[in-house]
Design a protein around this motif. Structure first.
Motif, PDB file in Angstrom:
ATOM      1  N   SER A   1      -7.299  -1.961   1.893  1.00  0.00           N
ATOM      2  CA  SER A   1      -8.593  -1.775   2.549  1.00  0.00           C
ATOM      3  C   SER A   1      -8.859  -0.305   2.891  1.00  0.00           C
ATOM      4  O   SER A   1     -10.000   0.093   3.054  1.00  0.00           O
ATOM      5  CB  SER A   1      -8.658  -2.633   3.807  1.00  0.00           C
ATOM      6  N   ALA A   2      -7.808   0.501   2.947  1.00  0.00           N
ATOM      7  CA  ALA A   2      -7.992   1.907   3.348  1.00  0.00           C
ATOM      8  C   ALA A   2      -8.336   2.833   2.188  1.00  0.00           C
ATOM      9  O   ALA A   2      -8.670   3.998   2.395  1.00  0.00           O
ATOM     10  CB  ALA A   2      -6.733   2.411   4.050  1.00  0.00           C
ATOM     11  N   ILE A   3      -8.232   2.325   0.955  1.00  0.00           N
ATOM     12  CA  ILE A   3      -8.532   3.188  -0.201  1.00  0.00           C
ATOM     13  C   ILE A   3      -9.510   2.487  -1.134  1.00  0.00           C
ATOM     14  O   ILE A   3      -9.882   1.344  -0.914  1.00  0.00           O
ATOM     15  CB  ILE A   3      -7.245   3.581  -0.968  1.00  0.00           C
ATOM     16  N   GLN A   4      -9.936   3.214  -2.178  1.00  0.00           N
ATOM     17  CA  GLN A   4     -10.829   2.593  -3.172  1.00  0.00           C
ATOM     18  C   GLN A   4     -10.078   1.496  -3.916  1.00  0.00           C
ATOM     19  O   GLN A   4      -9.091   1.776  -4.599  1.00  0.00           O
ATOM     20  CB  GLN A   4     -11.322   3.653  -4.167  1.00  0.00           C
ATOM     21  N   CYS A   5     -10.541   0.269  -3.747  1.00  0.00           N
ATOM     22  CA  CYS A   5      -9.891  -0.849  -4.432  1.00  0.00           C
ATOM     23  C   CYS A   5     -10.928  -1.641  -5.219  1.00  0.00           C
ATOM     24  O   CYS A   5     -11.781  -2.302  -4.643  1.00  0.00           O
ATOM     25  CB  CYS A   5      -9.164  -1.742  -3.427  1.00  0.00           C
TER      26      CYS A   5
ATOM     27  N   HIS B   1      -4.286  -5.552   1.096  1.00  0.00           N
ATOM     28  CA  HIS B   1      -3.364  -4.413   1.256  1.00  0.00           C
ATOM     29  C   HIS B   1      -4.065  -3.064   1.118  1.00  0.00           C
ATOM     30  O   HIS B   1      -3.558  -2.054   1.588  1.00  0.00           O
ATOM     31  CB  HIS B   1      -2.275  -4.462   0.173  1.00  0.00           C
TER      32      HIS B   1
ATOM     33  N   ALA C   1       0.828  -1.218   0.000  1.00  0.00           N
ATOM     34  CA  ALA C   1       0.000   0.000   0.000  1.00  0.00           C
ATOM     35  C   ALA C   1       0.857   1.259   0.000  1.00  0.00           C
ATOM     36  O   ALA C   1       0.496   2.274  -0.607  1.00  0.00           O
ATOM     37  CB  ALA C   1      -0.941  -0.004   1.200  1.00  0.00           C
TER      38      ALA C   1
ATOM     39  N   ASN D   1      -5.285   7.492  -4.339  1.00  0.00           N
ATOM     40  CA  ASN D   1      -6.181   6.791  -3.417  1.00  0.00           C
ATOM     41  C   ASN D   1      -7.155   5.862  -4.137  1.00  0.00           C
ATOM     42  O   ASN D   1      -8.258   5.607  -3.667  1.00  0.00           O
ATOM     43  CB  ASN D   1      -6.919   7.792  -2.516  1.00  0.00           C
TER      44      ASN D   1
END
Lengths: 359, 359
Positions: free
Chosen positions: A57-61, A55, A28, A34
């Motif tokens: 989970s905190a951003i737009q994936c 890896h 990440a 992001n």
């Protein structure tokens, strides 16, 4: 973990090699924006997609799962990819992550080269072939019905993440196909590596992890050096194509579906060695030595039934190494020293094609 | 003939501007290989294709005539182009020649960027818009149904050949569309050029050749300077997009078919000026001055009937200038000084959209 650097000034990037990196590497941190889209195929998704997604989970994936196979390496599939990126509103700061073999890597790399005129991408190769060859060096492309890799770009990844553990799920046939490219590095520029491969062939065949890891490292090292010297193939980078002109003809003739790329390259290398021997550049026994090495892996050593010298000549005339009508070939001046040349006796080529086609 | 240089190190190239250059310029000398494909459209082919073909009688010269219009600037048309190149066996040393307006130029440039991972191309722009803007600077692309120029590359031409005579066959409406971009250069970075345009508007409208030629030269000069400073739009190159974010929303909303690009940019520039005035950066009367200038050419000064502020916001969110979710706009700090910024009062944007949409 071992790390190599591909030295390309402001486009330099690292190749990380090690067991378990898919989970353990801090991926990440390498993403600049992001948004991320992971692109993979139906075969790989159930095995490794979840580990990779974790890896981000905190951003737009977002994820996109493509059908598996070289026949899907087309402009049409690329359009699916662009549609997904547009639908999910990925901006110019997005990062594409290619999780898969050479087909996924080449296609995602090309998508990254073109989407909004160029976005970041990361290579996570899951086949030996992709790990030692296609994921390193920034060549990206899709196929055209009349020729392989005809539509593409040079676009370097941000990094290449090679997890050697993924090879455990790789079918024997795919491992062998990758091995053909490993042998190639020895043949074209690293004779001591070639000797090492002859010595360690049994350990490689039994999937000894340390030995496989070393083979990957030395392959990537060779590739990185060649690419650093000649990013856009104005010269010596073409040496990496030993066996590929013959091999591409085989792949095109068989519709990119029956033969794996590495299998076609295996036969193509033997053809290039035969021709080099015909020209008196290498001893005739090199061909049988290499054939023995390749056969041990179950790689083909003969061209597809029914292919003719004329068909080879016709298909090879479309090769990207044709310059002003002259067909240039990668040949061996000696073991460990390849050249790319159009300065050869045409009879040697004809004789080679006839011998391999049984004409 | 006057010549400008676009200074981009090893990718530098000249722009030649003059009357009659299509016939008189020694174009064949500029081709490095022995293959050329001239790509044009149905409208331009009967007018200028023969003159251009005449240069290449000594080498393989193929031609491809595409349908005319922005709606054909797609991956699909690109495929037709690749098919033609493959069918005629064009190699990596071929040169593509784009004969036409921005649509042909953008598409051929992108084809040249991707065919065999990059071949030479020459721009022969036949509209004022292409001459002063799209043919210079190496931005190439095709449209995606969800957004303009979303798939593309930076790929510089070998040279740009601007024959001012071709404007004689250009419809008034097309000339006006190009004029909008001419005015843009004055607004964003060249206030004395803007004054010159106000002074010479009547002569331009009457197609005074010397005056038109001067307008083209000064436009290309401005564009070349911006491009030389920032080839891949990491910074100031974005200033060239004054009015384009608003304009692209109009073009997308109307399906790339009713509005010409320059017409959408004309209204877009007025919207950017209005917003800049709302922010207190330029005097409110600048909008009416520019509107007067544009109206004299028959350019639209209002958004399409029925477009809403919400629709603008939605379409603009897909713009390439969106970074990590923030919409950046090109605005005027003063006449002749544009900035690209996400640091503005959202209310000014809202007010501008409402005013133009009559909401």
């Amino acid at each position: 973990m071992r790390t190599l650097q591909v030295a390309l000034a402001e486009r330099s990037y690292p190749i990380h090699i090690g067991a378990g990196l898919l989970s353990s590497f801090p991926l990440a941190e390498q993403v600049r924006g992001n948004q991320v889209m992971i692109i993979t195929n139906e075969t790989i998704a159930p095995l490794y997609l979840a580990s990779l997604e974790a890896h981000f989970s905190a951003i737009q994936c977002d994820t996109l799962i493509l059908p598996d196979g070289e026949k899907f390496k087309t402009l049409e599939t690329l359009e699916t990819l662009f549609d997904a990126l547009m639908a999910k509103r990925h901006s110019r700061t997005t990062t594409l992550v290619a999780l898969g073999g050479g087909v996924v890597g080449d296609m995602v790399g090309f998508a990254a080269a073109c989407y909004q005129r160029g976005v970041d991408f990361i290579q996570v190769p899951t086949t030996l072939l992709a790990q030692v060859d296609s994921s390193v060096g920034g060549k990206t492309a899709v196929n055209h019905p009349r020729g392989k890799n005809m539509i593409g770009a040079f676009h370097q990844p941000r990094l290449v993440l090679i997890d050697t553990d993924v090879l455990n799920s790789l079918p024997e046939r795919e491992l062998a196909a990758g091995y053909a490219e490993v042998v190639k590095y020895g043949l074209i520029r690293d004779p001591s590596f070639y000797q090492w491969l002859e010595t360690n062939n049994d350990k490689l065949l039994s999937r000894d992890e340390a030995i496989i890891s070393e083979a990957i490292f030395r392959s990537c090292e060779n590739k990185a050096q060649v690419v650093a010297d000649d990013e856009t193939e104005q010269g010596n980078r073409a040496l990496l194509n030993l066996g590929h002109t013959f091999g591409h003809a085989i792949e095109t003739a068989t519709g990119y579906s029956q033969w794996l790329h590495g299998e076609a390259v295996a036969v193509g290398m033997l053809m290039a060695i035969r021709m080099s021997a015909e020209l008196g550049w290498v001893p005739a026994e090199l061909e049988s030595k290499v054939a023995t090495l390749l056969s041990a892996w179950g790689l083909p050593v003969a061209v597809p039934e029914g292919m003719t010298p004329e068909q080879f000549m016709d298909l090879m005339a479309l090769d990207k190494k044709v310059h002003n009508g002259q067909l240039r070939l990668v040949l061996l001046r000696e073991l460990g020293k390849a050249v790319v040349t159009a300065d050869y006796d045409g009879a040697a080529l004809q004789k080679t094609l006839e011998a391999f086609c049984g004409a």
